[in-house]
Design a protein around this motif. Structure first.
Motif, PDB file in Angstrom:
ATOM      1  N   ASP A  33       0.833  -1.206   0.000  1.00  8.59           N
ATOM      2  CA  ASP A  33       0.000   0.000   0.000  1.00  8.59           C
ATOM      3  C   ASP A  33       0.867   1.255   0.000  1.00  8.59           C
ATOM      4  OD1 ASP A  33      -2.514  -1.256  -0.016  1.00  8.59           O
ATOM      5  OD2 ASP A  33      -2.382  -1.643   2.134  1.00  8.59           O
ATOM      6  N   ALA A  34       1.913   1.247   0.817  1.00  8.05           N
ATOM      7  CA  ALA A  34       2.812   2.394   0.860  1.00  8.05           C
ATOM      8  C   ALA A  34       3.538   2.560  -0.473  1.00  8.05           C
ATOM      9  CB  ALA A  34       3.822   2.236   1.998  1.00  8.05           C
ATOM     10  N   LEU A  35       3.978   1.422  -1.052  1.00  7.72           N
ATOM     11  CA  LEU A  35       4.662   1.482  -2.343  1.00  7.72           C
ATOM     12  C   LEU A  35       3.730   2.022  -3.420  1.00  7.72           C
ATOM     13  CD1 LEU A  35       7.092   0.891  -4.143  1.00  7.72           C
ATOM     14  CD2 LEU A  35       6.221  -1.447  -4.426  1.00  7.72           C
ATOM     15  N   CYS A  36       2.467   1.581  -3.402  1.00 13.90           N
ATOM     16  CA  CYS A  36       1.491   2.058  -4.388  1.00 13.90           C
ATOM     17  C   CYS A  36       1.357   3.573  -4.321  1.00 13.90           C
ATOM     18  CB  CYS A  36       0.148   1.383  -4.124  1.00 13.90           C
ATOM     19  SG  CYS A  36      -1.120   1.760  -5.346  1.00 13.90           S
ATOM     20  N   LEU A  37       1.275   4.107  -3.112  1.00 13.93           N
ATOM     21  CA  LEU A  37       1.171   5.549  -2.940  1.00 13.93           C
ATOM     22  C   LEU A  37       2.420   6.255  -3.452  1.00 13.93           C
ATOM     23  CD1 LEU A  37      -0.394   7.974  -1.818  1.00 13.93           C
ATOM     24  CD2 LEU A  37       0.649   7.523   0.416  1.00 13.93           C
ATOM     25  N   GLN A  38       3.582   5.708  -3.165  1.00 13.16           N
ATOM     26  CA  GLN A  38       4.838   6.306  -3.617  1.00 13.16           C
ATOM     27  C   GLN A  38       4.934   6.303  -5.147  1.00 13.16           C
ATOM     28  OE1 GLN A  38       7.900   4.064  -1.656  1.00 13.16           O
ATOM     29  NE2 GLN A  38       7.335   4.789   0.388  1.00 13.16           N
ATOM     30  N   LEU A  39       4.535   5.201  -5.766  1.00 11.59           N
ATOM     31  CA  LEU A  39       4.596   5.106  -7.226  1.00 11.59           C
ATOM     32  C   LEU A  39       3.666   6.119  -7.885  1.00 11.59           C
ATOM     33  CD1 LEU A  39       4.802   1.260  -7.903  1.00 11.59           C
ATOM     34  CD2 LEU A  39       6.639   2.947  -7.942  1.00 11.59           C
ATOM     35  N   ASN A  40       2.450   6.236  -7.368  1.00 13.58           N
ATOM     36  CA  ASN A  40       1.504   7.186  -7.960  1.00 13.58           C
ATOM     37  C   ASN A  40       1.959   8.629  -7.761  1.00 13.58           C
ATOM     38  OD1 ASN A  40      -0.456   5.480  -9.144  1.00 13.58           O
ATOM     39  ND2 ASN A  40      -1.325   5.034  -7.138  1.00 13.58           N
ATOM     40  N   PHE A  57      -2.587   7.057 -16.225  1.00 14.21           N
ATOM     41  CA  PHE A  57      -1.746   5.946 -15.785  1.00 14.21           C
ATOM     42  C   PHE A  57      -1.635   5.997 -14.264  1.00 14.21           C
ATOM     43  CE2 PHE A  57       2.807   4.430 -15.143  1.00 14.21           C
ATOM     44  CZ  PHE A  57       2.471   3.093 -15.173  1.00 14.21           C
ATOM     45  N   ARG A  58      -2.225   5.010 -13.605  1.00 13.34           N
ATOM     46  CA  ARG A  58      -2.183   4.923 -12.149  1.00 13.34           C
ATOM     47  C   ARG A  58      -1.971   3.466 -11.732  1.00 13.34           C
ATOM     48  NH1 ARG A  58      -7.313   8.291  -9.939  1.00 13.34           N
ATOM     49  NH2 ARG A  58      -8.312   7.341 -11.754  1.00 13.34           N
ATOM     50  N   VAL A  59      -1.232   3.309 -10.663  1.00 15.72           N
ATOM     51  CA  VAL A  59      -0.931   1.983 -10.136  1.00 15.72           C
ATOM     52  C   VAL A  59      -1.901   1.674  -8.998  1.00 15.72           C
ATOM     53  CG1 VAL A  59       0.838   0.559  -9.041  1.00 15.72           C
ATOM     54  CG2 VAL A  59       1.489   2.231 -10.775  1.00 15.72           C
ATOM     55  N   HIS A  60      -2.288   0.423  -8.865  1.00 15.89           N
ATOM     56  CA  HIS A  60      -3.224   0.031  -7.824  1.00 15.89           C
ATOM     57  C   HIS A  60      -2.890  -1.372  -7.336  1.00 15.89           C
ATOM     58  CE1 HIS A  60      -5.398  -2.827 -10.427  1.00 15.89           C
ATOM     59  NE2 HIS A  60      -5.066  -1.987 -11.387  1.00 15.89           N
ATOM     60  N   ARG A  61      -3.425  -1.724  -6.197  1.00 12.53           N
ATOM     61  CA  ARG A  61      -3.346  -3.097  -5.720  1.00 12.53           C
ATOM     62  C   ARG A  61      -4.479  -3.879  -6.373  1.00 12.53           C
ATOM     63  NH1 ARG A  61      -1.755  -4.793   0.178  1.00 12.53           N
ATOM     64  NH2 ARG A  61      -1.233  -6.600  -1.130  1.00 12.53           N
ATOM     65  N   PRO A  62      -4.159  -4.919  -7.126  1.00 15.73           N
ATOM     66  CA  PRO A  62      -5.214  -5.642  -7.843  1.00 15.73           C
ATOM     67  C   PRO A  62      -6.112  -6.424  -6.904  1.00 15.73           C
ATOM     68  CG  PRO A  62      -3.139  -6.787  -8.063  1.00 15.73           C
ATOM     69  CD  PRO A  62      -2.832  -5.500  -7.356  1.00 15.73           C
ATOM     70  N   ASP A  70      -0.110 -19.312  -9.993  1.00 17.35           N
ATOM     71  CA  ASP A  70       0.713 -19.030  -8.825  1.00 17.35           C
ATOM     72  C   ASP A  70       1.546 -17.799  -9.136  1.00 17.35           C
ATOM     73  OD1 ASP A  70       1.991 -19.141  -6.429  1.00 17.35           O
ATOM     74  OD2 ASP A  70       3.378 -20.729  -7.017  1.00 17.35           O
ATOM     75  N   ILE A  71       0.936 -16.625  -8.979  1.00 13.16           N
ATOM     76  CA  ILE A  71       1.593 -15.378  -9.324  1.00 13.16           C
ATOM     77  C   ILE A  71       2.016 -14.653  -8.059  1.00 13.16           C
ATOM     78  CG2 ILE A  71      -0.634 -14.168  -9.450  1.00 13.16           C
ATOM     79  CD1 ILE A  71       0.603 -12.373 -11.583  1.00 13.16           C
ATOM     80  N   PRO A  72       3.239 -14.132  -8.010  1.00 11.78           N
ATOM     81  CA  PRO A  72       3.689 -13.422  -6.816  1.00 11.78           C
ATOM     82  C   PRO A  72       2.856 -12.163  -6.574  1.00 11.78           C
ATOM     83  CG  PRO A  72       5.531 -13.955  -8.271  1.00 11.78           C
ATOM     84  CD  PRO A  72       4.283 -14.239  -9.032  1.00 11.78           C
ATOM     85  N   GLU A  73       2.882 -11.704  -5.326  1.00  8.23           N
ATOM     86  CA  GLU A  73       2.164 -10.476  -4.997  1.00  8.23           C
ATOM     87  C   GLU A  73       2.747  -9.328  -5.815  1.00  8.23           C
ATOM     88  OE1 GLU A  73       0.377  -8.361  -0.963  1.00  8.23           O
ATOM     89  OE2 GLU A  73       1.965  -9.869  -0.840  1.00  8.23           O
ATOM     90  N   HIS A  74       1.885  -8.402  -6.214  1.00  8.85           N
ATOM     91  CA  HIS A  74       2.332  -7.357  -7.130  1.00  8.85           C
ATOM     92  C   HIS A  74       1.366  -6.175  -7.108  1.00  8.85           C
ATOM     93  CE1 HIS A  74      -0.629  -9.703  -9.371  1.00  8.85           C
ATOM     94  NE2 HIS A  74      -0.829  -8.629 -10.130  1.00  8.85           N
ATOM     95  N   LEU A  75       1.783  -5.098  -7.757  1.00  9.60           N
ATOM     96  CA  LEU A  75       0.912  -3.968  -8.085  1.00  9.60           C
ATOM     97  C   LEU A  75       0.651  -4.014  -9.579  1.00  9.60           C
ATOM     98  CD1 LEU A  75       2.625  -1.126  -6.007  1.00  9.60           C
ATOM     99  CD2 LEU A  75       0.634  -2.498  -5.365  1.00  9.60           C
ATOM    100  N   ALA A  76      -0.381  -3.304 -10.013  1.00  9.91           N
ATOM    101  CA  ALA A  76      -0.753  -3.388 -11.430  1.00  9.91           C
ATOM    102  C   ALA A  76      -1.327  -2.069 -11.913  1.00  9.91           C
ATOM    103  CB  ALA A  76      -1.769  -4.514 -11.645  1.00  9.91           C
ATOM    104  N   SER A  77      -1.369  -1.951 -13.219  1.00  2.00           N
ATOM    105  CA  SER A  77      -2.102  -0.850 -13.858  1.00  2.00           C
ATOM    106  C   SER A  77      -2.591  -1.333 -15.210  1.00  2.00           C
ATOM    107  CB  SER A  77      -1.229   0.395 -14.036  1.00  2.00           C
ATOM    108  OG  SER A  77      -0.288   0.197 -15.070  1.00  2.00           O
ATOM    109  N   ILE A  78      -3.769  -0.917 -15.571  1.00  2.57           N
ATOM    110  CA  ILE A  78      -4.306  -1.167 -16.911  1.00  2.57           C
ATOM    111  C   ILE A  78      -4.784   0.176 -17.441  1.00  2.57           C
ATOM    112  CG2 ILE A  78      -5.972  -2.398 -18.335  1.00  2.57           C
ATOM    113  CD1 ILE A  78      -6.150  -4.495 -16.129  1.00  2.57           C
ATOM    114  N   THR A  79      -4.168   0.646 -18.516  1.00  2.00           N
ATOM    115  CA  THR A  79      -4.453   1.974 -19.044  1.00  2.00           C
ATOM    116  C   THR A  79      -4.907   1.878 -20.484  1.00  2.00           C
ATOM    117  OG1 THR A  79      -2.643   2.793 -17.658  1.00  2.00           O
ATOM    118  CG2 THR A  79      -3.546   4.303 -19.308  1.00  2.00           C
ATOM    119  N   CYS A  80      -6.102   2.351 -20.756  1.00  4.17           N
ATOM    120  CA  CYS A  80      -6.596   2.402 -22.137  1.00  4.17           C
ATOM    121  C   CYS A  80      -6.117   3.701 -22.767  1.00  4.17           C
ATOM    122  CB  CYS A  80      -8.119   2.318 -22.163  1.00  4.17           C
ATOM    123  SG  CYS A  80      -8.810   2.376 -23.840  1.00  4.17           S
TER     124      CYS A  80
END
Length: 547
Positions: A33-40, A57-62, A70-80
């Motif tokens: 959550d802290a990383l997401c805020l820092q990235l944005n 373009f914004r990053v969020h916790r999916p 079996d996908i590692p924990e991550h942040l994501a963004s989907i931008t049209c």
């Protein structure tokens, strides 16, 4: 529709780019959550004054549910990015800059076409790379492109790939040629940003002028709403009010401005100033505003889309059997609503809600009053010329050459003999294809060769007709056309290359004869163009059939 290894609510939409942000090392205890805020915050700083065509373009916790991977924990963004592909490459620039600052991040970037970074660098890829062999092998890490070759890792499992990048980045970093081709496509941001804009003067109702003054990026949804309106939207604009207008300077992206200028004004509008460009533009933007604000269900959590979203969450077990109204349920619901409002809510609904909130603010009231008192004439605003809307053939050729590379051509002083023309054609036919178009072989220093697939197939068929020995040209055309219709392109290439183009003089004579018969242009002319030979180089006005 592109799918990724990560679980998400919807598959990747057309004209969208997806970024997945992973930790290069153990993510145990990682404060995502802290990383997401820092990235944005970082993204906001790097993209100040940028106008996004559709999505920001914004990053969020999916929200992960029904995940079978079996996908590692991550942040994501989907931008049209919609109609403006420049947004996609600006995002690549942002990701490169982010990974320079956040050195622990490994980012996977793909769009609905797949590994678009490799498509851009197609001329420099290793021979093993193709769309089926590069999944989970392409990443951005510490400001560079990394590609994991099969000799380092046979099976492209995501967890193993991330570990490979983190522990052996010196072995996975892509070649300088690949890096530079992508950097060339991105351009020299942030300086480049200023060249993407067009400034002009517009006459607008003061409410809309105040909104754009407070948030210049609102110009994008207004333009898109107008340019994409349907019949029902047009009916909603019949009662459009164009009163209490002010004149102001507005900054568009060139893409948005070109879209708006080529969109026709609405019909049956009683408007006396349609010969004044600043009024025409203002009228279109006002109609776009009316279309946006006329949409029903401004409460996004009462919309049909939100109900469908919640239905998917329930069906997937997102709420983990928690009782509705319980503390855990409410926390999950809050996260789901936040995710929906940012990532899943229709753009028009987002903008309409934002506008409604802005109009209730003290800043809006003050800005509105300031604009009315200013009574601008527009003369104080700096305007950009519109020469960029026009492009001559030489500029287009230069643009295409810089974007796609020049074709292999003969020099002006080269002698066009039967041997060197057919040699060029033979070399052309022996090229192999990769991610995009034709790829030169490793020992080939002639450069890039471009190919129109449809013209090529037609040209190859013509060549097959011409090299059939012992038949008249008309009989050859008839016989081979009946059999050639059933042949695959690979079979045609094999026949041509096996023939070896051995009888150069005969073939060149047949090509010339065919060019004479096909008029201004045709398959033979097109095939020769592929290696830089013009029809006029081989034919004179007094050429006859016996030469």
């Amino acid at each position: 529709m592109a799918q990724t290894n990560g679980a998400k609510v919807v598959p990747l939409l057309e004209d969208s780019v997806e970024c997945l942000f992973f930790s290069a090392h153990s993510s145990d205890g990682y404060d995502w959550d802290a990383l997401c805020l820092q990235l944005n915050t970082c993204i906001q700083s790097l993209s100040t004054n940028y106008i996004w065509h559709r999505d920001e373009f914004r990053v969020h916790r999916p929200i992960e549910y029904a995940s079978k991977e079996d996908i590692p924990e991550h942040l994501a963004s989907i931008t049209c990015f919609g109609d403006n592909i420049e947004d996609e490459w600006f995002i690549v620039y942002l990701v490169l800059e982010i990974t320079k600052k956040f050195k622990n991040l490994i980012v996977q970037v793909r769009d609905d076409d797949g590994e678009f970074l490799l498509i851009e660098a197609a001329d420099y890829l290793p021979s093993w790379a193709n769309p089926d062999s590069t999944d989970n092998r392409v990443f951005i890490y510490q400001g560079q492109i990394h590609i994991i070759p099969p000799n380092l890792q046979r099976d492209a499992e995501l967890k193993d790939a991330l570990q490979m990048i983190a522990n052996s980045s010196n072995k996975t970093v892509a070649s300088n040629a690949i890096q530079q081709s992508i950097l060339n496509r991105i351009g020299n941001y942030p300086e480049k940003m200023h060249n993407l804009f067009h400034r002009t003067v517009v006459k607008l109702p003061v409410d809309i002028a105040a909104l754009i003054t407070l948030k210049p990026a609102l110009i994008a949804p207004l333009v898109n709403a107008f340019c994409n309106h349907d019949v029902l939207d047009a009916k909603a604009c019949k009662s459009i009010e164009y009163n209490d207008c002010v004149i102001m300077g507005i900054k568009f992206t060139k893409c948005l401005y070109a879209m708006l200028m080529h969109a026709k004004p609405l019909k049956n509008i009683n408007f006396k100033e349609m010969n004044d460009k600043k009024c025409v533009i203002g009228h279109k933007l006002t109609a776009g505003y009316q279309i946006l604000m006329n949409k029903p269900n401004l409460d996004i959590f009462s919309s049909k889309q939100y109900k469908n979203f919640m239905s998917k969450l329930n069906a997937s077990g997102y709420f983990k059997n928690n009782i509705e109204g319980s503390k855990d349920y409410n926390e999950l619901l809050r996260n789901a609503k936040e995710f929906y409002s940012i990532m899943e809510c229709p753009v028009n609904s987002q903008v309409a809600n934002e506008i409604s909130n802005m109009k209730l603010s003290i800043e809006f009231a003050q800005t509105r009053e300031d604009l009315l008192q200013k009574k601008s004439t527009g003369e104080e605003f700096k305007l950009d010329d519109e020469d960029w809307l026009k492009i001559d053939p030489d500029q287009l050729n230069e643009l295409l050459d810089s974007r796609y590379g020049k074709r292999t051509k003969f020099n002006d002083n080269d002698t066009l003999t039967a041997n060197n023309v057919t040699s060029k054609l033979s070399s052309f036919l022996m090229k192999t294809s990769d991610f995009e178009g034709i790829e030169t072989t490793k020992d080939d220093s002639t450069g890039n060769v471009e190919l129109d697939p449809e013209d090529f197939v037609n040209s190859v068929q013509k060549m097959l007709d011409m090299i059939t020995i012992g038949k008249e040209a008309s009989d050859s055309d008839e016989d081979n056309s009946s059999s050639g219709d059933d042949m695959e392109q690979d079979d045609e290439l094999e026949v041509v290359t096996q023939a070896g183009l051995q009888d150069n003089k005969t073939i060149l004579k047949n090509i010339i004869q065919s060019m004479k018969e096909e008029g201004l242009s045709g398959p033979s002319s097109n095939l020769l163009k592929s290696v830089g030979v013009k029809k006029t180089d081989l034919l004179d006005s007094d050429d006859d059939d016996d030469e």
